[in-house]
Write an enzyme that holds these catalytic residues in place. Structure first.
Site, PDB file in Angstrom:
ATOM      1  N   HIS A   1       1.759   4.501  -3.097  1.00 52.94           N
ATOM      2  CA  HIS A   1       1.803   5.947  -2.787  1.00 52.94           C
ATOM      3  C   HIS A   1       3.148   6.381  -3.370  1.00 52.94           C
ATOM      4  CE1 HIS A   1      -1.708   6.475  -0.173  1.00 52.94           C
ATOM      5  NE2 HIS A   1      -1.398   5.807   0.605  1.00 52.94           N
TER       6      HIS A   1
ATOM      7  N   HIS B   1       0.729  -1.302  -0.189  1.00 49.49           N
ATOM      8  CA  HIS B   1       0.033   0.213   0.131  1.00 49.49           C
ATOM      9  C   HIS B   1       0.842   1.318  -0.038  1.00 49.49           C
ATOM     10  CE1 HIS B   1      -3.561   2.161   1.102  1.00 49.49           C
ATOM     11  NE2 HIS B   1      -2.786   3.143   1.760  1.00 49.49           N
ATOM     12  N   GLU B   2       1.778   1.448   0.855  1.00 49.00           N
ATOM     13  CA  GLU B   2       2.689   2.446   1.081  1.00 49.00           C
ATOM     14  C   GLU B   2       3.642   2.688  -0.212  1.00 49.00           C
ATOM     15  OE1 GLU B   2       1.800   4.771   3.294  1.00 49.00           O
ATOM     16  OE2 GLU B   2       0.938   3.226   4.182  1.00 49.00           O
TER      17      GLU B   2
END
Length: 159
Positions: free
Chosen positions: A71, A67-68
């Protein structure tokens, strides 16, 4: 797992799922409370909440890292890296990353304890009769009914 092992894992996941290198730092941040991790826009570092690794294991940790990294890579490419952006949602789906991380058991207990007390104050509009329940006291000289503008009356206080 320590910070250097975490960084190696992030680099490995970045190459495996995104086919791009991770060139910044990844480390555990013990101050994180409500989130599994975060991507820092200025330094491009990734911080991870170690409690999620301790509670749920490596599978949850890998999901948070993916998920990170979504980003991270989208931000560096100049694409939409925020949760609401289409690019971000598509990349999450493509790599199989979760949109949200699981809730920690300790935080769930705190939430249920915070939500368990009943409403302490009950106000009734003198014009339309609508009932407002509030946890905090309302100044009836300053605030009026949102529906009709009538005067509010304290109906009861529950303790």
């Amino acid at each position: 797992m320590n910070d250097s092992e975490l960084k190696q894992l992030v680099e490995k996941i970045s190459l495996q799922y995104f086919h791009k290198p991770f060139r910044h730092n990844a480390y555990f941040n013990p101050r994180l409370r409500t989130t599994g991790g975060r991507y820092l826009l200025k330094s491009h570092d990734i911080e991870i909440n170690k409690k999620y690794y301790n509670e749920f294991g490596e599978k949850e940790l890998i999901g948070i890292i993916k998920h990170e990294l979504c980003h991270y890579h989208l931000h560096l490419e100049g694409k939409g890296y925020q949760h609401r952006d289409r690019d971000f949602k598509q990349l999450l789906q493509h790599v199989g990353a979760p949109r949200y991380c699981s809730s920690l058991p300790a935080s769930q207990q705190k939430q249920s304890a915070a939500n368990s007390p009943a409403h302490l104050y009950e106000y009734v509009c003198s014009s339309c009769g609508i009932v407002y329940r509030r946890k905090r006291r309302v100044n009836v000289n300053r605030y009026v009914c949102g529906k009709c503008g009538g005067k509010l009356i304290l109906n009861r206080r529950v303790f």
